[in-house]
Design a protein around this motif. Sequence first.
Motif: not given
Length: 446
Positions: A79-84, A130-133, A138-144
């Motif tokens: 979830s993190f890596l793909v969003a990033y 689903w909450y944690y995912a 979202m964290n991966g997305l904003v860290q870009t």
Amino acid sequence: KRLFSASLIIFFCVAFLHITVLSPADFDFPVSLQSELHRNCSIVIQPPDLNTTNNETWCDWAPFDQNNYQTLFGVLDNSFLVAYAIGMFFSGIFGERLPLRYYLSTGMLLSGFFTALFGLGFYWNIHSIWYYAFVQAMNGLVQTTGWPAVVACVGNWFGKGKRGFIMGIWNSHTSVGNILGSLIAGVYVSSAWGLSFIVPGIIIAATGVVCFFFLVERPEDVNCSPPNHHVSIEKNTSVFFGVVEFSLCLLFAKLVSYTFLYWLPLYIANVAHFDSKGAGDMSTLFDVGGIVGGILAGLVSDYTDGRATTCWVMLIVAAPMSCHSVLCSNPHILVCTYMSGMLLLCGALVNGPYALITTAVSADLGTHKSLRGNSRALSTVTAIIDGTGSIGAALGPLLAGLISPTGWNNVFYMLIIADICACLLLSRLVYKEVRSWCGYTTRQRG
């Protein structure tokens, strides 16, 4: 003084970003968060007032108390890596058009918010995957917002002459952040794992506030002379192919690096029979080696003016080093050799090219005069290169998880193949650099 202050602020911005990059399924925590959320409850003292008949999972944190807990941890990782990876391709476009100080500060505040939000699930007693995912994505997305902005800032301050060496030293923030994240997580993970995310979230948000008030984007903003990038003018197509080749090379380099980052502690624990804490502590040597490798790669590439050749040599040597990991499957040999010097050397060879491409190479290509005539494209070029590399960061641990049940040897063979692919993608650039050393230069047109 202004140059040092700007570099120091950017250094800590990215170092603290990497505190929050460590994902919940990351085995790099000194005391693994995974083993805290899914424990062997038979060896844990059960409170006398606890009324339960489920003696095997009473101490686990739902939903990770089920047999598919490994799959759920994989969901959080990806979830993190793909969003990033996806967000990075768009982040550079926004970073190119917005003030970098505002863009970076906003991203750090949001990253702190979502990191803390993950930890608050502990106190709010949330047990939905689903909450944690969602929070991870979202964290991966904003860290870009982070990497394109900081590389653009550093690229604005330093010219090409010593850029590789300076950025190699500056790039140690990655390993510093990883180590700090592991240490902070280790303090709280056994008592209240939510604080392993809330505390880093507060740190990164506070650093975002400092960045907003004190970061200087360009030397011209404080009446300093801009550096001389002195990049020769070539056709746009040559720069374009360079971006593509380095991007795809980084995909395979990051695949190798992140596979080591995520799976090395587990490999050490399984093969050398270390406990979770010992394996996590031992694996930090890989990060230490990465610091040395990044600095060495930058220094050599500055001296030789051969970014691609430096990466190629380190990657081609890294392949047999992975092969050595396969051959050294005896625990005694591992403890005596691989667990010390080999970890340092392997970290240097694997992370050296990765560090060089994401910093100095990105800055070289982004400040090329054939791109709009200025450095405005630096953020976009950095985002394209790192975004492509992040695809490899997501694929590496995933493939390792699928392959590892067939044997660790097959995982290392996969890493060897990835190193060879990375070298092949740099062949054209290495050929051009070797020709230039031999006195053959491309005739300028016009």
